[in-house]
Scaffold this motif. Structure first.
Motif, PDB file in Angstrom:
ATOM      1  N   ARG A  45       0.800  -1.108   0.076  1.00 22.61           N
ATOM      2  CA  ARG A  45      -0.140   0.008   0.160  1.00 22.61           C
ATOM      3  C   ARG A  45       0.969   1.105  -0.064  1.00 22.61           C
ATOM      4  O   ARG A  45       0.705   2.032  -0.695  1.00 22.61           O
ATOM      5  CB  ARG A  45      -0.934   0.023   1.195  1.00 22.61           C
ATOM      6  N   SER A  46       1.952   1.271   0.614  1.00 18.50           N
ATOM      7  CA  SER A  46       2.920   2.470   0.876  1.00 18.50           C
ATOM      8  C   SER A  46       3.308   2.688  -0.712  1.00 18.50           C
ATOM      9  O   SER A  46       3.459   3.657  -1.158  1.00 18.50           O
ATOM     10  CB  SER A  46       3.854   2.236   1.707  1.00 18.50           C
ATOM     11  N   GLU A 111       2.408   3.505   7.111  1.00 22.85           N
ATOM     12  CA  GLU A 111       2.356   3.904   5.726  1.00 22.85           C
ATOM     13  C   GLU A 111       2.668   5.470   5.666  1.00 22.85           C
ATOM     14  O   GLU A 111       3.042   5.911   4.710  1.00 22.85           O
ATOM     15  CB  GLU A 111       1.112   3.538   5.017  1.00 22.85           C
ATOM     16  N   ASP A 114       6.410   6.479   5.757  1.00 21.83           N
ATOM     17  CA  ASP A 114       6.829   6.152   4.316  1.00 21.83           C
ATOM     18  C   ASP A 114       6.727   7.220   3.499  1.00 21.83           C
ATOM     19  O   ASP A 114       7.463   8.002   2.821  1.00 21.83           O
ATOM     20  CB  ASP A 114       6.397   4.968   3.648  1.00 21.83           C
TER      21      ASP A 114
END
Length: 295
Positions: A45-46, A111, A114
């Motif tokens: 997802r990141s 996330e 990130d």
């Protein structure tokens, strides 16, 4: 280096290079529980969010809310109050929206971290190349890389608090690494050695920046200035110096520990001198090999 922005941007690749190398050569620390390790969340997802390949929310959030605004707000909170102050609840307050609305854009703090890291690595860096350097001069590139990275750490001291051993590499980090390697290519070193140069400079800058940040944090936590702290120890230190047990220290100059000494500049010059010696050695070795090939 030419003042076309490439050298200044090179500093954004410093952390990325160190992280990429660390990820392939050191043991990971495991899953973080304090939200201070990159790559500790949903990596897929990141990456989708960093590279813009994920689906964008089409309903629910307050109009005007964007991923860019969320990341910007998170960085602002971290800059002002530290990384521990960053939470989805706090960001919802800052942005004037419901907490659940944020989760439609980013799964959680891991996330988000990130995204924050890639954003600050890609910031336009203000440090300019030193005057007098010829285009392609790797010495100027290293100087700019170091000073720009130090500037970034001063703007965002929370960078020193996060574990980047498993950095999720986004476009800013990769572009910075590309520019760094391009700027240093004229050294004529092997590829692993170029990464080594970046890691060495990165580690030097982070070490001094961490000392500087720790000093500022100590003042904030204790309410004592550096001068007040050391003055409280002065009577004991003076007796120790007069005891004869520490002759080398007792004989040092009055300005030995002066805050006016430029430890950053001194260390950086020594690093560059060491790299110069290596480059000269390789150049001489290459010339010798070429001469032997012609005989």
């Amino acid at each position: 280096m030419a003042k076309d922005g490439s050298t200044a941007a090179a500093a954004s690749g410093t952390a990325a290079a160190a992280a990429a190398t660390a990820a392939s050569s050191t043991k990971a620390n495991g899953t973080a529980t304090d939200g201070t390790a990159t790559g500790s969340g949903d990596i897929a997802r990141s990456l989708e969010l960093l590279w813009g390949t994920g689906e964008r929310p089409s309903r629910g959030p307050k109009p005007g809310l964007t991923l860019d605004r969320i990341v910007t707000a998170a960085i602002a909170v971290a800059d002002a109050e530290g990384l521990s102050a960053v939470s989805m609840r706090r960001l919802s307050t800052e942005l004037g929206t419901g907490t659940m609305s944020l989760y439609r854009y980013v799964p959680g703090k891991a996330e988000l971290l990130d995204l924050m890291l890639d954003r600050v690595l890609g910031e336009p860096l203000p440090a300019e190349p030193e005057a007098g350097g010829a285009p392609g001069d790797w010495r100027v590139a290293i100087t700019t890389l170091a000073r720009s990275y130090r500037d970034n750490l001063r703007r965002h001291p929370w960078l020193l608090k996060i574990n980047q051993a498993r950095t999720v590499l986004g476009p800013s980090a990769l572009r910075g690494l590309e520019l760094s390697l391009t700027a240093l290519r004229s050294m004529g070193l092997r590829d692993p050695e170029l990464i080594g140069v970046i890691i060495t400079v990165n580690s030097f800058v982070e070490g001094l920046a961490r000392t500087e940040a720790d000093a500022a944090e100590a003042v904030a936590q204790t309410g004592l200035s550096d001068q007040e702290f050391w003055k409280s120890q002065q009577p004991y230190l003076e007796r120790a110096m007069l005891s004869g047990a520490y002759p080398t220290m007792a004989g040092m100059a009055e300005d030995t520990f002066s805050p006016d000494f430029d430890h950053f500049g001194f260390g950086l010059e020594r690093l560059i001198a060491g790299f110069e010696a290596l480059v000269a050695e390789r150049t001489a070795s290459g010339a010798t090999d070429s001469a032997q090939d012609r005989t």
